[in-house]
Design an enzyme around this catalytic site. Structure first.
Site: not given
Ligand code: AMP
Length: 407
Positions: A7, A14, A91, A180, A209-211, A241, A283, A285, A335, A386
């Site tokens: 990737n 990656k 990918r 995705h 729901l990631g970055n 974004r 982020d 967190r 998470n 993925e």
């Molecule tokens: P990804 O793109 O799938 O790697 O997701 C990244 C996102 O997941 C970032 O915004 C991280 O802050 C969030 N994330 C990871 N662990 C946690 C957690 N324990 N609580 C809240 N958000 C999290």
């Protein structure tokens, strides 16, 4: 079959080495900051010592050579010969209208990926660089392209067309593509495995729901709508974004702030979303931590994020005339109990009820039901994979290629 999954981003590669018959990761790794003064290498073979190193790696070609030497290294390598790797899966973010499925990469496919540069200028060029570099490193095995867009090829025209003159679709292929795809596909399949009903009768909404973040409506195993569009910029608010906007805002801010197209592109892709709203971080967190201490803007960013998720979920229930399950996946989805709860709160009218205890205690890294027994709609947390989807598709195509007298 041992498959190497690649990737490539503009300055990163990656990689995962996967044994597809056992659906097992043998090794994973990441090279970042390619082309910078020093690059960072993480090499994590399963059951062996993990390596974190700095190197000078100036190109994707060098990165692939580096990866091969880590994989073959006598101390923390994992294969004894390059020929142990039977196929490489890549990918590729944008397959345009052309690719409904994964394909063996030949010259025509390479050209088609190149033709889609316009559609995904941040993603397709590095993806192609990765393909070329991996072909140099492993010239004798099949290389397969797995597209982020392919799973959404089943979208009906009423979902993929925008309200602009139809000639723009015909001439420039301006339409919703969705992204995705491998993740939405994978997590929906994990839910089907838990269910007695035939897949044709199952309606799910998957929330990646990631970055980067997107939501998909999947009816009878087929994607029927998704929140990302022509590019991965639309849909819900993401890390940096913007997600959906009134298009007039673009003309307005361009004029007011005297922005060039490049400035506007950067503003919407890199300085907006959770980062832009909070003025603090992309982020989740960090945002949750600051909101907990009373930061109003961080709280607002979280509120907007969850509200958008709720809106899409509601609209997809309407689109599909029902929903059996809502699935949360990726970094935030897997998470964060807080985001899952807030996104689906006050949806009892639609029969959605989260069990607070199950949600809070959902064990990480495994499939967990978090809805109450009375909830009309199941709510699940499903870890995505993925790379496994890419590896399995690659193995299937490599096997078919080996058996075909024509290839
Ligand atoms: P990804 O793109 O799938 O790697 O997701 C990244 C996102 O997941 C970032 O915004 C991280 O802050 C969030 N994330 C990871 N662990 C946690 C957690 N324990 N609580 C809240 N958000 C999290």
């Amino acid at each position: 079959m041992l498959v190497l999954v690649i990737n490539c981003g503009s300055s990163s590669v990656k990689y995962n080495l996967i044994e597809t018959s056992e659906k097992r990761d043998i090794c994973k790794g990441l090279i970042e900051r390619i082309g910078a003064v020093t690059s960072i290498v993480k090499h994590e073979p399963v059951g062996k010592k993990h390596v974190k190193d700095t190197r000078v790696i100036s190109s994707h070609t060098d990165a692939l050579q580096e990866i091969m030497s880590y994989l073959l290294n006598s101390e923390n390598g994992i294969i004894s010969s390059p020929s142990d790797i039977k196929a490489v899966g890549h990918r590729v973010v944008h397959g345009g209208e052309m690719f409904k499925d994964s394909v063996l990469i030949d010259e025509d496919v390479t050209e088609a990926i190149q033709q889609a540069f316009d559609l995904a200028p941040l993603h397709n060029p590095p993806n192609l660089k990765g393909i070329q570099a991996a072909k140099e490193a492993l010239p004798d095995v099949p290389h397969v392209a797995v597209f982020d867009t392919a799973f959404h090829h089943s979208l009906p025209a009423h979902a993929y067309l925008y309200g602009i003159p139809n000639r723009l679709y015909r001439r420039y292929k301006i339409r919703k593509y969705g992204f995705h795809g491998t993740s939405h596909y994978y997590v929906s399949r994990q839910y089907y495995k838990l269910n007695d009903k035939p897949v044709n009768d199952i309606k799910v909404i998957t929330c990646h729901l990631g970055n980067g973040a997107s939501i998909a409506a999947i009816d009878g195993g087929r994607s029927v709508d998704t929140s990302m569009g022509f590019t991965p910029l639309s849909g819900i608010v993401m890390g940096t974004r913007s997600g959906d906007l009134d298009p007039s805002i673009l003309f307005y801010i361009m004029e007011k702030e005297e922005l060039t197209l490049n400035n506007l592109h950067a503003l919407l892709n890199r300085h907006s979303g959770l980062l832009g709203l909070s003025g603090y971080a992309s982020d989740m967190r960090d945002l949750i931590a600051e909101a907990g201490k009373g930061d109003r803007r961080c709280q607002q960013a979280i509120d907007v994020f969850c509200y958008k998720i709720k809106q899409y979920v509601g609209s997809y229930i309407a689109s599909m005339n029902g929903c059996d399950a809502i699935i949360f996946t990726a970094g935030i989805g897997e998470n964060s109990p807080l985001i899952r709860k807030q996104s689906l709160q006050n949806m009892g009218y639609l029969g959605i009820e989260i069990d607070d205890k199950l949600n809070e205690n959902a064990e990480r890294g495994s499939i967990q039901k978090i809805s109450t027994d009375d909830s009309k709609v199941d709510v699940y947390v499903v870890p995505t994979n993925e790379e496994l989807v890419i590896a399995i598709d690659t193995a299937k195509i490599a096997e078919a290629t080996a058996q075909s007298p024509w290839l």
